[in-house]
Design a protein around this motif. Structure first.
Motif, PDB file in Angstrom:
ATOM      1  N   THR A 170      45.846  99.153   4.821  1.00  0.00           N
ATOM      2  CA  THR A 170      46.487  99.065   6.093  1.00  0.00           C
ATOM      3  C   THR A 170      45.710  98.920   7.276  1.00  0.00           C
ATOM      4  OG1 THR A 170      48.424 100.276   5.031  1.00  0.00           O
ATOM      5  CG2 THR A 170      48.437 100.124   7.343  1.00  0.00           C
ATOM      6  N   VAL A 171      45.735  98.099   7.998  1.00  0.00           N
ATOM      7  CA  VAL A 171      44.961  97.839   9.373  1.00  0.00           C
ATOM      8  C   VAL A 171      45.948  98.075  10.584  1.00  0.00           C
ATOM      9  CG1 VAL A 171      43.143  96.631  10.538  1.00  0.00           C
ATOM     10  CG2 VAL A 171      43.243  96.498   8.232  1.00  0.00           C
ATOM     11  N   ASP A 172      45.657  99.047  11.479  1.00  0.00           N
ATOM     12  CA  ASP A 172      46.275  99.172  12.704  1.00  0.00           C
ATOM     13  C   ASP A 172      45.461  98.905  13.706  1.00  0.00           C
ATOM     14  OD1 ASP A 172      49.003  99.820  11.644  1.00  0.00           O
ATOM     15  OD2 ASP A 172      48.171 102.063  11.277  1.00  0.00           O
ATOM     16  N   VAL A 173      45.622  98.069  14.877  1.00  0.00           N
ATOM     17  CA  VAL A 173      44.862  97.746  15.847  1.00  0.00           C
ATOM     18  C   VAL A 173      45.363  97.977  17.158  1.00  0.00           C
ATOM     19  CG1 VAL A 173      43.613  95.780  17.015  1.00  0.00           C
ATOM     20  CG2 VAL A 173      43.790  95.774  14.477  1.00  0.00           C
TER      21      VAL A 173
END
Length: 181
Positions: A170-173
């Motif tokens: 999961t990638v949160d920016v």
């Protein structure tokens, strides 16, 4: 310094706890936080205060005076593998005299640079192959048994598991306003 007996007892205690409370086995691992310094210099930090610096080779715009992030990746796999071997050996009552783990890989730098192959397909940035070399010895322990220890350790190694199992990512920016100079 921990002895094989200390390691085995600690593992037995943990097994006892997790047998009674399996839910306690699932936990968040300590996060690694990486901060850009300048150029391609990055500092990664652990909550304990431990810090490691990485940089890219001169050919890729770095100074070349620090290991690359890829080396730290391989070092983590090597250390995790050696730790798992140590734990399995201790669990089986084997006192190791010598243990070394070397992890190497073969990569195509074109993937990191976003290049495409002759057929137009993007070049993978991941290593094309990896290798784990283990050298170990234990007095009066047959080679076959040591091979079995290594295989069991590889099965249990969290980093080996991550490589083979490819856990979901999961990638949160989040973006922040630029700081005034």
């Amino acid at each position: 310094m921990s002895t094989p007996r200390d390691i085995a007892h600690a593992m037995q205690r943990a097994v006892g706890v997790f047998t009674r409370r399996p839910d306690m086995g699932l936990h968040d691992d300590a996060a690694a936080r990486a901060s850009w310094q300048h150029g391609t210099r990055i500092v990664a930090a652990h909550a304990s205060g431990t810090r490691i610096e990485s940089d890219m080779p001169v050919e890729l715009g770095g100074t070349g005076d620090r290991p690359s992030p890829g080396w730290f990746f391989r070092a983590g796999i090597a250390a995790c593998t050696a730790t798992a071997i140590t734990m399995v050996a201790a669990e089986q009552g084997i006192a190791l005299d010598h243990l070394e783990v070397e992890v190497g890989s073969r990569s195509d730098t074109r993937g990191l640079l976003g290049m495409r192959d002759a057929d137009g397909a993007p070049v993978d940035a991941c290593p094309a192959s990896m290798r784990v070399d283990v050298v170990l010895h234990a007095q009066d322990v047959e080679a076959e048994r040591l091979h079995a220890v290594v295989q069991e350790a590889l099965r249990r190694s969290p980093m080996q598991g991550a490589l083979l199992g490819q856990p979901p990512l999961t990638v949160d920016v989040a973006t922040t306003p630029a700081r005034a100079a």
